[in-house]
Design a protein around this motif. Structure first.
Motif, mmCIF file in Angstrom:
data_model
loop_
_atom_site.group_PDB
_atom_site.id
_atom_site.type_symbol
_atom_site.label_atom_id
_atom_site.label_comp_id
_atom_site.label_asym_id
_atom_site.label_seq_id
_atom_site.Cartn_x
_atom_site.Cartn_y
_atom_site.Cartn_z
ATOM 1 N N GLY A 84 0.822 -1.219 0.000
ATOM 2 C CA GLY A 84 0.000 0.000 0.000
ATOM 3 C C GLY A 84 0.848 1.257 0.000
ATOM 4 N N VAL A 85 1.911 1.251 0.795
ATOM 5 C CA VAL A 85 2.821 2.410 0.853
ATOM 6 C C VAL A 85 3.419 2.658 -0.537
ATOM 7 C CG1 VAL A 85 5.026 3.242 1.781
ATOM 8 C CG2 VAL A 85 3.396 2.094 3.301
ATOM 9 N N LEU B 266 -7.836 2.048 -3.101
ATOM 10 C CA LEU B 266 -8.736 1.008 -2.600
ATOM 11 C C LEU B 266 -8.016 -0.331 -2.600
ATOM 12 C CD1 LEU B 266 -11.837 0.048 -1.999
ATOM 13 C CD2 LEU B 266 -11.711 -0.736 -4.353
ATOM 14 N N GLY B 267 -8.005 -0.982 -1.446
ATOM 15 C CA GLY B 267 -7.535 -2.363 -1.372
ATOM 16 C C GLY B 267 -8.757 -3.212 -1.105
ATOM 17 N N SER B 268 -8.998 -4.205 -1.940
ATOM 18 C CA SER B 268 -10.230 -4.965 -1.768
ATOM 19 C C SER B 268 -10.033 -6.407 -2.216
ATOM 20 C CB SER B 268 -11.354 -4.301 -2.567
ATOM 21 O OG SER B 268 -12.599 -4.913 -2.269
ATOM 22 N N PHE B 292 -6.392 -2.059 -5.810
ATOM 23 C CA PHE B 292 -5.506 -3.196 -5.587
ATOM 24 C C PHE B 292 -6.356 -4.382 -5.183
ATOM 25 C CE2 PHE B 292 -2.828 -5.338 -2.186
ATOM 26 C CZ PHE B 292 -2.000 -6.005 -3.080
ATOM 27 N N GLN B 293 -6.452 -5.376 -6.056
ATOM 28 C CA GLN B 293 -7.160 -6.601 -5.674
ATOM 29 C C GLN B 293 -6.187 -7.462 -4.892
ATOM 30 O OE1 GLN B 293 -9.645 -8.765 -8.521
ATOM 31 N NE2 GLN B 293 -8.966 -10.666 -7.559
ATOM 32 N N ALA B 294 -6.352 -7.476 -3.600
ATOM 33 C CA ALA B 294 -5.386 -8.119 -2.718
ATOM 34 C C ALA B 294 -5.586 -9.623 -2.686
ATOM 35 C CB ALA B 294 -5.515 -7.535 -1.318
ATOM 36 N N GLU B 295 -4.647 -10.308 -2.031
ATOM 37 C CA GLU B 295 -4.713 -11.774 -1.941
ATOM 38 C C GLU B 295 -5.747 -12.230 -0.929
ATOM 39 O OE1 GLU B 295 -2.099 -9.885 -1.514
ATOM 40 O OE2 GLU B 295 -0.927 -10.369 0.274
ATOM 41 N N ALA B 300 -6.075 -6.673 1.975
ATOM 42 C CA ALA B 300 -6.824 -5.562 1.387
ATOM 43 C C ALA B 300 -6.822 -4.359 2.321
ATOM 44 C CB ALA B 300 -8.249 -6.010 1.072
ATOM 45 N N ILE B 301 -7.196 -4.573 3.584
ATOM 46 C CA ILE B 301 -7.221 -3.420 4.500
ATOM 47 C C ILE B 301 -5.802 -2.986 4.855
ATOM 48 C CG2 ILE B 301 -7.547 -4.851 6.593
ATOM 49 C CD1 ILE B 301 -9.111 -2.388 7.713
#
Lengths: 340, 620
Positions: A84-85, B266-268, B292-295, B300-301
């Motif tokens: 994220g950073v 957005l991380g989701s 960002f489609q996280a794993e 995500a958060i």
């Protein structure tokens, strides 16, 4: 501080914070901290553009001791926070500090994906083969049969090899170092920094309290020449006090073997030359275990590909150039009607 | 009602509720959506309710594979998708079986009798064909062999049987457009655009649509088919579109980013019914929005928190089970006092629950669900257009107070559409997001004396180097601290910071009725429309009842206690087992009547109305 400080070349001392270091006396982390501070000075890092992100565990206290920006996050999640950073500000130089429990047990999934995606950062995994901060339980890298408070009769599950895991996850940079290797470690970390993408560095770190001397078989200084190989691209994989031992490839067994130059008709030409772009070789090198084999350190694998953050921002820049950022127009796309 | 020339004669209706039901593969969602668009373009007020299974392609003909789309529209104010459909379009026996219990007695059922064969009847669990016995005698039935009529209408286009049958939803839509006197042009335009690359398919669908319409024009006078006219609803002048909750929320968040000039990340992780928010924000690249489609949910958060640390506003979106996974990370954001917006599109729980069915049962999770004393701001959306405003408010509060903000929406709001008067971003109020750049006396937990928000210094800023983490920090320096008195002080200040926000949010208003009435129905979230209509009808019956709808869940509005205690009696209506009732009782010692429903379906107006009558003493 005045503005003149900016032009002065920083030394490792400039990367020390005013916080008292709280690791156990004799912990390998002290040496790694020194190596990292030296690296930052050597590569001319800008403190305000550098961010250290960590998870939870002894190693993860690291950011408090480096005079840069830092974020001590939660157990196992540092790769996600660091992603994220980096996505939010790709100009930042991101360093991730984790351990064998944090990075390979609770955070194994995140480690897998940060490597697969190739997010541009340096990942230092301090491997001490034990859970230190929770007082000595076995970890996913502990040797089979490790006796610990949670495995009083010895552990029965096989450990994993961090570098083999990294290569399997698709890491484009895999290296190994030793906590006390103050000469080699800064060189390895500088290479990790040079590499654009996720650079994975496993650092063998001695836990003096719960797992002392677990790496002694190959880390003892006086025996190191016989028990380690420092891999360098384009150079033969030679080791030994007399520089007369090396690795050869046995075609019949499809395996690496050790050989002594001058014995059994082996000449220096037969010794494998390290090619850090050869993944198959890298996979074989990281699996060599002490005491049967010398342990391979240095940059084992390195290829350069576009990093995830570069690719993400490329798409955004493209969209910005070709698109319209008019919000009113956006919500009016499609079918609308007017009430007079 | 049968008349001589049905094509010429219209029955005037204030409002009507139509339900399209068929197999998952019958295209009912598409049919319903397109009918909604045309209805909206014609100026009726409307509310929709897509009701579909979690299975992507459930076995054909089964009851659990039924996908339905309900639309309520009218020349009067419409605020729910309707209690009881007046018209049911059933494409197979299973669709009839599932939808029949909700249908108004005397309502019209249009069925594709071609689909009522032995195989489909067996699959739906009918021993007898309901079209051939008297089990539907309470309703008007219009049997049509839609499959056969569709095949005839598209025979010139050389489609295979399978592709040709697929057009039957367009045939049906053509007939329904005729019934309600709606134009075909917006649909034919849309078909031409959608099937631009396969013009034969576009032509076949248009032919089917026209054939369905023509069928109505030439229908026998003895038929049950009748034309209705539903007029325009008097709306405020302006430009309108239809919008569903997740789309409006995505636009609201983007608007917040524009108004506060703060970049979004957005991380989701995909989850029903929140995924469309991820899809929507992924399309805002030209605005610089990073997605960002996280794993997983945790990553995500965590990526959102990392982005906020780096100076963007991190957002994460999910539904109940995913929010549960994010819990520890929410605690990190609370402890490090970083802004992050957490969207929870609630669905029926616990555990996997019923992913496509709606519920409001994450209230406890939002307000209380963390280790430690860990308050966050909680906002609730109450309908699709409200999602836009709540999106902006979430961005404003998160960045102003350096806090996580949880937004509670639900599956009903997420998917339901209604008309929305389009705002002009240039007329919305801007707000300032502050970054600390002054090294003088700086430490990361230095607070603004008014908001109590900590200083936000982003990496990359010279002179502001600092380290933060989830370990308790010293109030005075921001360094790690295990000092007992300091932990008390920090816990208190985190609570006080959130409590203070009650001074920066709207006071609670009465949305219908007035303070001090005999009875009040209190709701929050997607129950707004049903409560509004029920209270309106009860007031029409002479009952002294008001409607209070809470949008600020935490902190609660500062006048709420006084307001609630002004009523003789309070009903709290919610789609869970009484969570808001518990919260208000805990906060205010409020003794309220708890009206709850957890069937995965929204409240009916009649259910709330009946409760009002009983509680008002009009009925026992």
């Amino acid at each position: 501080m005045n503005e003149q400080t900016d032009v002065k070349k920083l030394t490792f001392k400039d990367f020390e914070t005013d916080q008292e270091v709280r690791w156990c006396p004799g912990c390998g982390d002290y040496a790694i901290l020194k190596a990292v501070q030296m690296t930052l000075a050597n590569i001319g890092a800008t403190p305000e553009n550098t961010v250290f992100v960590s998870g939870i565990g002894c190693s993860s206290r690291f950011p408090y001791y480096v005079e840069t920006y830092g974020f001590h996050t939660i157990h196992g999640r540092a790769p996600a926070v660091a992603t994220g950073v980096k996505l939010a500000n790709p100009d930042l130089d991101v360093w991730l500090v984790t351990g064998d429990g944090d990075g390979l047990s609770i955070g194994g999934n995140h480690m897998l994906h940060v490597l697969r995606r190739n997010v541009n950062m340096q990942i230092m995994l301090f491997n001490n083969e034990i859970y230190g901060l929770t007082k000595g339980q076995y970890s996913p890298t502990s040797k089979l049969g490790t006796r610990s408070p949670s495995t009083p009769f010895g552990s029965v599950d096989l450990p994993l090899s961090p570098c083999a895991f990294a290569l399997g996850a698709g890491a484009r940079f895999v290296a190994r170092g030793i906590d006390t290797g103050l000469k080699e470690l800064p060189l390895i970390l500088a290479r990790a920094k040079d590499h654009v993408g996720a650079s994975f560095v496993e650092i063998f770190q001695n836990c003096i309290v719960f797992n002392d001397k677990t790496f002694e078989g190959f880390t003892l200084k006086k025996e190191a020449a016989n028990t380690q190989i420092y891999a360098e691209h384009g150079k033969p994989l030679i080791y030994g006090k007399d520089r007369n031992k090396g690795l050869i490839f046995n075609r019949d067994k499809f395996a690496l073997e050790t050989a002594v130059i001058g014995e059994n008709g082996v000449t220096e030409k037969d010794i494998l030359v390290h090619d850090e772009t050869n993944k198959i070789l890298a996979q074989m090198l990281v699996e060599l275990k002490s005491p049967e084999f010398p342990v391979v350190c240095g940059v084992i694998y390195c290829v350069q590909e576009e990093s995830y953050d570069q690719a993400v921002h490329k798409q955004i820049e493209h969209a910005k150039k070709n698109g319209n950022d008019d919000f009113n127009a956006l919500i009016r796309k499609g079918r609308t009607w007017t009430v007079e | 009602m049968n008349v001589q020339n049905p094509a010429q004669d219209f029955d005037e209706l204030d409002s009507v509720c139509v339900r399209f039901a068929g197999d998952s593969g019958d295209g009912m969602q598409l049919t319903g959506t397109q009918f909604s668009v045309v209805t909206a373009l014609e100026g009726s007020d409307l509310s929709t309710f897509p009701d579909f299974p979690a299975e992507i392609r459930a076995p054909v003909g089964t009851t659990f594979g039924v996908s339905a789309f309900q639309i309520n529209f009218g020349s009067v104010e419409v605020s729910t998708a309707g209690d009881e459909p007046d018209v049911l379009v059933a494409m197979n026996p299973a669709a009839l079986k599932v939808s029949l219990p909700g249908l108004r007695k005397g309502g019209l059922i249009i069925v594709d009798e071609g689909a009522f064969n032995k195989r489909n009847l067996d699959k739906a669990g009918y021993f007898d064909n309901p079209l051939e016995n008297d089990s539907l005698s309470d309703y008007q039935i219009q049997k049509l062999d839609i499959t056969k009529l569709t095949l005839e209408s598209v025979k010139d286009f050389g489609l295979g049987n399978k592709d040709a049958v697929r057009s039957k939803n367009m045939w049906t839509l053509g007939l329904v457009l005729w019934m309600f006197d709606r134009p075909r042009k917006p649909i034919t335009d849309w078909l031409e655009e959608k099937f631009k690359k396969i013009p034969d398919v576009a032509k076949a669908n248009i032919a089917a649509l026209n054939a369905g319409h023509a069928y109505g024009e030439t229908v026998e006078a003895s038929s049950n088919l009748q034309r209705y006219h539903v007029g325009k609803h008097k709306e405020e002048p302006g430009e309108y579109r239809t919008v569903n909750g997740n789309q409006a929320l995505a636009w609201g968040l983007l608007a917040g980013s524009k108004l506060g000039e703060i970049p979004l990340m957005l991380g989701s992780y995909p989850i029903t019914p929140a995924s469309s928010l991820l899809h929507a924000l992924s399309s805002f690249k030209e605005f610089g929005v990073i997605t960002f489609q996280a794993e997983d949910e945790i990553a995500a958060i965590c990526s959102a928190i990392g982005a906020s640390f780096a100076g963007s506003l991190g957002i994460t979106s999910s539904s109940g089970p995913g929010i549960a996974l994010k819990t520890e990370a929410i605690g990190l954001a609370i402890s490090t006092e970083l802004p992050v917006v957490i969207i929870d599109i609630q669905r029926a729980g616990p555990s996997t629950g019923m992913p496509t069915k709606t519920e409001q049962s994450d209230l406890y999770q939002a307000v209380c669900g963390r280790n430690g004393d860990a308050p966050v701001v909680v906002l609730a959306t109450s309908n699709p257009q409200d999602c836009f405003d709540v999106g902006i408010e979430a961005v404003r509060l998160a960045t102003k107070y350096m806090t996580p903000v949880m937004v509670l929406s639900d599956g009903y709001i997420a998917n339901a559409s209604e008309p929305w008067k389009l705002p002009d971003i240039n007329k919305l109020e801007k707000f300032q997001v502050n970054f600390c750049t002054n090294p003088e006396g700086f430490h990361p937990f230095k607070r603004d004396p008014l908001t109590l928000a900590r200083a936000w210094a982003k990496p990359g800023t010279p002179g502001m180097l600092h380290r933060i983490g989830g370990i308790e920090k010293s109030y005075d320096t921001g360094h790690i601290s295990y000092d007992p008195a300091n932990h008390q002080k920090m816990t208190d200040i985190r609570a006080e910071k959130i409590a203070n926000i009650a001074n920066d949010i709207a006071e609670q208003s009465v949305s219908l009725g007035n303070e001090g009435s005999k009875l009040a129905v209190v709701g929050w979230g997607s129950t707004r429309g049903a409560i509004h209509q029920a209270v309106k009808r009860a007031r029409g019956e002479g009952i002294d009842v008001s409607h209070v709808h809470i949008g600020n869940i935490w902190p609660l509005p500062r006048n709420l206690e006084t307001l609630l205690k002004s009523f003789d009696k309070v009903i709290i209506a919610e789609m869970n087992n009484g969570q808001m009732n518990h919260l208000l009782r805990a906060e205010y010692l409020l003794d309220a009547y708890s009206l709850t429903k957890v069937t995965g379906q929204p409240f009916k107006i009649s259910e709330i109305l009946e409760c009002i009558r009983v509680q008002a003493g009009e009925r026992s």
